[in-house]
Write an enzyme that holds these catalytic residues in place. Sequence first.
Site: not given
Length: 387
Positions: A244-247, A282, A286, A315-316
Amino acid sequence: MNDAQMHALAERHGTPLHLLDLDRIRARFGALRAAFPDAEFRYAVKANPSTALLALVAASGAGAETITEGELARAVRAGIPGERLLIGGPGQGPELRRRARDAGAALASLDSEDQWRAWRGDGPGRTRFLIRVNPGFDPGTHPHLATGAADSKFGLPPGRAAALAAEVAADGVLDGFHVHAGSMLADASTHPRILDLLAPLFDRFDGARTVDLGGGFAPDADLAPFAAAVLPFVRSRGLRLILEPGRWPTADAGRLLTRVLARKEGATVHWICDAGMAQLARPALYGAEHPIRVVPVPGRPPAPVARGEVQGPLCENADRLGRDRTLAAGVGDLLEVGQVGAYGTSMESNYASSLRPAEVTIEHGAPHLARRAETVDDLWRHDVGPD
Ligand code: LLP
């Protein structure tokens, strides 16, 4: 895609802008098939749900792993037939199950006993079941991605998986076992451990004929050691292998173009860009590091080189694209953020009423506008009640 084409597309469609190279994705699926000639692929739609990409998946003979009704609807709309649909995820609520049944989804991966009870309560259908096994070890990836860790919410420990498999087998619908140990796996060291755990389950359940090892390959991972670890197990037992590859097939096919709105000098330079965590979550979520470079304009001298932070417009402090980068970037420059094809558009948000950017796909070298940019009217499209 060369620099001049990127400038032309940024001028034409504005920034931020997502680019997705379908030629690259097709080549990566070819490489997956070459590395695992026996495998059936169920592309993990969560990595990138682009309509054009799913059409390519459908045409290539691969299937889809879907975890929400939205992903399933997209896969069906792209023409992926029921026999190549796999339902995953620890939730699988009634609407997802209803759609799976309507689509004739061939497989669902059971993550808990309650999930089995829910499917069973729906009555008989053509779906067969994998039992998701929690291998109980951390594959050494980011904690958010370590789905195989014992304390993660995913799957059942081998003993409980066996007990559930016995129930499912008694109903005649057990198809096999499933492990997705984590994402961003750089090497194959986890796979022999996973197969050691699965071997007794396949020994015990004759009817189990499918081993699904999930996805998880890091975008720059060499597939050969994974294949060497897995194929002998599959072949010697006559099993069907699902991956089930996604990336892996998508990450480096995507780019985000963003323009520098301000260059703030100081102890550290802050480049404020028109894209940030709303377009690419991301780095904020992460601490992911995506390659970033200035797309040079021929004949225009570059801005002075500096070291600093590539920031978003919100604004963060989490709203950033890259930390501690060395760039010759000035106001108005176009930046290319790389490796955005996986978990880029799929994790976009309207945070701070940000507008989702347009997406351009590149196929046979030619660009096509695949998705228009949102406008402010899109923001209240779903409101009900008095204006
Ligand atoms: N199969 C299952 C059951 C999964 O949970 C996942 C990813 C995949 C396949 C696909 O894994 P891949 O080949 O893409 O590594 N949002 C995070 C990634 C979360 C992955 C979740 N599960 C990120 O941006 O890195």
